[in-house]
Design a protein around this motif. Structure first.
Motif, short mmCIF file in Angstrom:
data_model
loop_
_atom_site.label_atom_id
_atom_site.label_comp_id
_atom_site.label_asym_id
_atom_site.label_seq_id
_atom_site.Cartn_x
_atom_site.Cartn_y
_atom_site.Cartn_z
N ARG A 81 -26.42 -12.81 10.19
CA ARG A 81 -25.29 -12.64 9.27
C ARG A 81 -25.67 -13.09 7.86
NH1 ARG A 81 -19.95 -15.49 11.11
NH2 ARG A 81 -20.32 -14.06 12.83
N GLN A 82 -26.31 -14.25 7.75
CA GLN A 82 -26.66 -14.76 6.43
C GLN A 82 -27.78 -13.98 5.77
OE1 GLN A 82 -27.16 -19.03 6.68
NE2 GLN A 82 -25.03 -19.31 6.12
N ALA A 83 -28.65 -13.38 6.55
CA ALA A 83 -29.74 -12.59 5.98
C ALA A 83 -29.19 -11.37 5.24
CB ALA A 83 -30.70 -12.15 7.07
N GLN A 84 -27.99 -10.95 5.59
CA GLN A 84 -27.37 -9.79 4.94
C GLN A 84 -26.69 -10.15 3.63
OE1 GLN A 84 -24.87 -8.22 8.03
NE2 GLN A 84 -26.61 -7.69 9.31
N ALA A 85 -26.57 -11.43 3.35
CA ALA A 85 -25.96 -11.90 2.10
C ALA A 85 -27.00 -12.73 1.36
CB ALA A 85 -24.73 -12.74 2.40
N PRO A 86 -27.67 -12.15 0.36
CA PRO A 86 -28.76 -12.84 -0.31
C PRO A 86 -28.44 -14.26 -0.78
CG PRO A 86 -28.62 -10.58 -1.08
CD PRO A 86 -27.42 -10.82 -0.19
N ALA A 87 -27.22 -14.51 -1.22
CA ALA A 87 -26.86 -15.85 -1.70
C ALA A 87 -26.83 -16.87 -0.57
CB ALA A 87 -25.50 -15.81 -2.39
#
Length: 121
Positions: free
Chosen positions: A57-63
């Motif tokens: 999930r976090q890999a899809q949101a660069p920040a």
């Protein structure tokens, strides 16, 4: 009141789920006494699954891609409304859940979260 175990990120969380795919709730789940044994293997397998989901999930949101992931206890009312979130200090990105020492650390933090919840903190 429920106290559900989760992997918590900066903007979201993912529940640690039991074998029946329901969130693990510390109000009706006993923690393993050690990092060895069947119950501990189940707990750490479930924790590893939740950690993997949060990494994806976090890999899809660069920040968020490199932000900390922590063990958390999400306290909710019976209707599911979140009341409080308690988090452990260790960044789960830095632990190896196959390593016995790291498992001891995580289990210790889980016990601390449980005690904090039981004390009403």
């Amino acid at each position: 009141m429920n106290a559900r175990l989760a992997v918590v990120g900066r903007r979201s969380s993912h529940p640690v789920e039991g074998s029946d795919r329901s969130p693990l709730d510390l109000t009706d789940t006993a923690l393993p006494t050690s990092v060895h044994g069947t119950e501990a293997r189940r707990l750490f397998r479930a924790l590893d699954d939740a950690l993997r989901e949060m990494r994806v999930r976090q890999a899809q949101a660069p920040a968020d891609a490199k932000s900390a992931l922590r063990l958390g206890l999400i306290v909710t009312a019976e209707n599911g409304t979140a009341l409080d979130v308690h988090t452990a200090s260790t960044n789960l990105r830095t632990v190896d859940l196959d390593n016995s020492d790291d498992r001891e650390t995580v289990l210790g933090e889980l016990r601390d979260l449980e005690q904090e919840f039981l004390a009403g903190g």
